[in-house]
Design a protein around this motif. Structure first.
Motif, short mmCIF file in Angstrom:
data_model
loop_
_atom_site.label_atom_id
_atom_site.label_comp_id
_atom_site.label_asym_id
_atom_site.label_seq_id
_atom_site.Cartn_x
_atom_site.Cartn_y
_atom_site.Cartn_z
N SER A 260 -2.68 -4.13 0.08
CA SER A 260 -3.91 -4.21 -0.65
C SER A 260 -4.17 -5.29 -1.59
N HIS B 100 -8.83 -3.55 -2.77
CA HIS B 100 -9.49 -4.08 -1.32
C HIS B 100 -8.21 -3.83 -0.50
N HIS B 101 -8.57 -2.96 0.43
CA HIS B 101 -7.48 -2.59 1.53
C HIS B 101 -7.52 -3.59 2.61
N ASP C 213 0.89 -1.07 0.08
CA ASP C 213 0.18 -0.06 -0.20
C ASP C 213 1.19 1.30 0.09
#
Length: 283
Positions: free
Chosen positions: A143, A137-138, A112
């Motif tokens: 991610s 999508h974190h 990220d």
């Protein structure tokens, strides 16, 4: 500017003769019709002159044969035979036609940090692959990027996977995709929500379609232990169980959407039951 070098515009209607898009250019269309009509007209006039028919017979024969043969038979047939030339690009542009593409769905864990998606796009672009949609999508520690990529048919999945790894991705998964994958998740979720609102019994199949997973009836048997699994409350006691391959873990966003569908089905059932009790109460 002649028709041969004019850039083709955007045509809504297909060709009336063969149904192809776009509609043929005017000059080519006129030449095709001339090639189809001229030999027939020449032959008919030669026959009429040869037999020295009367004026009335000559006019009648030419009118009927022109209408029936030329308009209904000869012209459409000739345009179908010349369809490749009619709808082709101007001369010298055949080498610039783009080849067909294959669609791929790619999932990769990435760090990220700023510029990570740009790095992925750069390495995919070296394969002439284009990112069509992306969902981030974190997760804890990074991610999970989910990409829909269009690439040349000659590009192998291994080449795409190596490009993603070179761009900083790991735990890469890649699967063939169809044009349906280009529908964004929000639109798909709203469509399925409308289905569940109309019939709450559609909840298991709707969630399975939303997640791209298999519904497992817990009353029949246990779910596979080697698969990714998620349980969604149904409001009827037993949760709904969904599984898919272990290398496709469910993301928090997917689970949240599935839970909202479950809540919608529960609310719909409650409203339906309340409406039934109200209608059953005597005035």
């Amino acid at each position: 500017m002649t028709d041969a070098v004019r850039e083709p515009g955007v045509h809504v209607n297909a060709c009336e003769a063969c149904g192809r898009l776009p509609h043929p250019r005017r000059v080519r269309l006129a030449l095709a019709k001339l090639c189809a009509v001229f030999p027939v007209e020449l032959l008919l006039h030669a026959l009429v002159i040869h037999f020295h028919a009367s004026y009335l017979i000559t006019v009648t024969v030419l009118t009927v044969t022109t209408t029936v043969l030329v308009i209904w038979v000869v012209e459409p047939s000739a345009m179908r035979l010349l369809g490749g030339w009619l709808h082709g690009p101007p001369g010298g542009e055949h080498g610039h036609l783009s080849t067909g593409q294959s669609l791929w769905r790619i999932r990769a864990r990435v760090s990220d940090r700023p510029g990570q998606l740009e790095s992925l796009a750069h390495h995919l672009a070296e394969l002439d692959a284009n990112i069509l949609t992306v969902h981030v999508h974190h997760l804890d520690g990074g991610s999970l990027d989910e990409l829909i990529v269009g690439a040349c048919r000659e590009t192998s999945p291994d080449a795409l996977s190596n490009a993603v790894r070179a761009g900083g991705g790991h735990s890469v998964g890649i699967w063939p995709a169809s044009a349906l994958a280009l529908i964004d998740g929000q639109t798909k979720a709203l469509t399925l929500a409308a289905r569940v609102a109309a019939d709450p019994s559609e909840l298991p199949l709707s969630i399975a379609e939303l997640l791209g997973a298999q519904y497992v009836d817990s009353r029949v048997g246990d779910h596979p232990t080697a698969a990714a699994c998620v349980e969604i409350p149904s409001g009827d006691g037993e949760p709904l169980v969904f599984v898919r391959p272990a290398d496709e873990p469910f993301t928090p966003a997917e689970i949240a959407r599935a839970r909202r569908l479950g809540e919608l089905a529960q609310k719909t059932r409650q409203m339906s039951e309340a409406g039934g009790r109200t209608s059953a109460t005597p005035a």
